[in-house]
Design a protein around this motif. Structure first.
Motif, PDB file in Angstrom:
ATOM      1  N   LEU A 135       0.813  -1.209   0.000  1.00 17.89           N
ATOM      2  CA  LEU A 135       0.000   0.000   0.000  1.00 17.89           C
ATOM      3  C   LEU A 135       0.852   1.267   0.000  1.00 17.89           C
ATOM      4  O   LEU A 135       0.526   2.237  -0.692  1.00 17.89           O
ATOM      5  N   THR A 140      -1.491   3.924  -1.732  1.00 19.77           N
ATOM      6  CA  THR A 140      -2.885   3.492  -1.679  1.00 19.77           C
ATOM      7  C   THR A 140      -3.458   3.702  -0.283  1.00 19.77           C
ATOM      8  O   THR A 140      -2.833   3.344   0.711  1.00 19.77           O
ATOM      9  N   ASP A 141      -4.653   4.298  -0.212  1.00 19.92           N
ATOM     10  CA  ASP A 141      -5.295   4.564   1.082  1.00 19.92           C
ATOM     11  C   ASP A 141      -5.990   3.320   1.634  1.00 19.92           C
ATOM     12  O   ASP A 141      -5.934   3.049   2.830  1.00 19.92           O
ATOM     13  N   VAL A 142      -6.670   2.598   0.766  1.00 14.95           N
ATOM     14  CA  VAL A 142      -7.398   1.409   1.209  1.00 14.95           C
ATOM     15  C   VAL A 142      -7.394   0.382   0.083  1.00 14.95           C
ATOM     16  O   VAL A 142      -7.502   0.726  -1.094  1.00 14.95           O
ATOM     17  N   TYR A 271      -5.928  -1.163   5.504  1.00 18.41           N
ATOM     18  CA  TYR A 271      -5.189   0.094   5.419  1.00 18.41           C
ATOM     19  C   TYR A 271      -4.089   0.061   6.458  1.00 18.41           C
ATOM     20  O   TYR A 271      -4.172  -0.678   7.447  1.00 18.41           O
ATOM     21  N   TYR A 272      -3.042   0.849   6.238  1.00 15.69           N
ATOM     22  CA  TYR A 272      -1.926   0.843   7.165  1.00 15.69           C
ATOM     23  C   TYR A 272      -2.323   1.477   8.485  1.00 15.69           C
ATOM     24  O   TYR A 272      -3.128   2.404   8.529  1.00 15.69           O
ATOM     25  N   LEU A 277      -7.281   7.758  11.216  1.00 12.56           N
ATOM     26  CA  LEU A 277      -7.664   7.439   9.845  1.00 12.56           C
ATOM     27  C   LEU A 277      -8.449   8.625   9.278  1.00 12.56           C
ATOM     28  O   LEU A 277      -9.398   9.094   9.898  1.00 12.56           O
ATOM     29  N   VAL A 281     -11.649   8.376   4.217  1.00 16.46           N
ATOM     30  CA  VAL A 281     -11.381   6.949   4.050  1.00 16.46           C
ATOM     31  C   VAL A 281     -12.336   6.138   4.920  1.00 16.46           C
ATOM     32  O   VAL A 281     -12.887   5.123   4.479  1.00 16.46           O
TER      33      VAL A 281
END
Length: 296
Positions: A135, A140-142, A271-272, A277, A281
């Motif tokens: 990610l 990448t967010d999700v 997601y990380y 958050l 998102v």
């Protein structure tokens, strides 16, 4: 050692209040705590900021110069926080989403217009990778992941559990006949996956063993497998989210419903890990979870 925001705030409050006692009331801290914060700040800067007498406090020349800079630092920080809070409340910004092509086409695209109507200031970027990506590397967010999760560095929210069906088109069954028992599958054309081997294990048993198909035709993603089945080229096993409408409209027929072992494929949004958050998102993930409830 650098000055802390707490020390800057203590210094400014003492100056504005005219005394440590009044500043402690304003900040709801102890006088001893504020006094120590001021002492630490002066020690770090190696200057005297305030001249102390028994009756009053007086800014030194260095203190006056530093006060102006300290006020600007706190002002800029407050402006930055306000901007982020406003952005968050307005739910604006870009969300980069990664998922396998079938999920993008059959789940995300059909509901994207509704999501955009709810949150017109949120931008969506859809990327399709049929293999697992990093990610951070892909910004990448999700990402949408299927099956078992192995990456402990990710947070995950279960969106739904989508059951598996063994299916074929009416045209294929009319031409080749209905398999009456699971063992009859051995005499039929099987369509499977070329890169994701676990998807070739179907939720049915032959001779008390889990059936692993030996595909005559393979494809790397579920959308291609779906089209192969719709064209009458064989029997396959696919997730409900991918063939939900095909089953309703009788373009595909579910087989072995009396024999099948109910198996559900877990679908997660990942997601990380991060402390906060972004709201955009979170809203997107919650929206998807709600819309996917029909597959549960």
């Amino acid at each position: 050692m650098k000055s802390t925001l707490e020390e800057l705030q203590a210094f400014i409050s003492i100056v504005d209040s005219g005394s440590i006692v009044e500043a402690s009331k304003h900040l709801q801290q102890t006088t001893s705590g504020l006094s120590r914060a001021l002492q630490r700040l002066e020690t770090k800067l190696n200057v005297t900021l305030l001249e102390r007498t028994t009756r009053k406090l007086k800014l030194t020349q260095e203190g006056q110069l530093f006060l102006e800079k300290a006020r600007k630092i706190l002002h800029d920080l407050n402006e930055a926080e306000d901007a982020l809070l406003k952005s968050d409340s307005d739910t604006s910004g870009l969300i980069r989403v990664d998922s396998a092509t079938p999920f993008v086409l059959h789940v995300i695209v059909p509901v994207l217009q509704e999501f955009s109507a709810l949150y017109p200031n949120i931008e969506i970027e859809l990327n399709s990778n049929d293999q697992i990506i990093d990610l951070l590397e892909h910004k990448t967010d999700v990402a949408i992941r299927f099956g078992q999760l192995n990456d402990s560095s990710l947070h995950a929210k279960l969106l739904c559990k989508s059951r598996l069906y063994i299916v074929a088109s009416p045209e294929y069954l009319e031409k080749n006949g209905y398999p009456k028992t699971p063992k009859d599958l051995l005499n039929h054309v099987q369509i499977g996956f070329s890169k994701t081997n676990y998807l070739n294990t179907w939720p049915i048993k032959v001779d008390d063993l889990n059936f692993t198909c030996k595909p005559r035709i393979k494809a790397s993603n579920g959308e291609t497998v779906r089209h192969l089945a719709l064209q009458g080229l064989g029997i396959t096993c696919l997730s409900a989210f991918l063939i939900h409408r095909d089953l309703q409209e009788k373009h595909l027929i579910a087989l072995f419903e009396d024999h099948i072992e109910l198996h559900e494929q877990s679908i997660h949004a990942v997601y990380y890990q991060q402390e906060h958050l972004p709201k955009r998102v979170r809203l997107f993930i919650e929206f998807l979870a709600q819309r996917l409830s029909k597959y549960r």
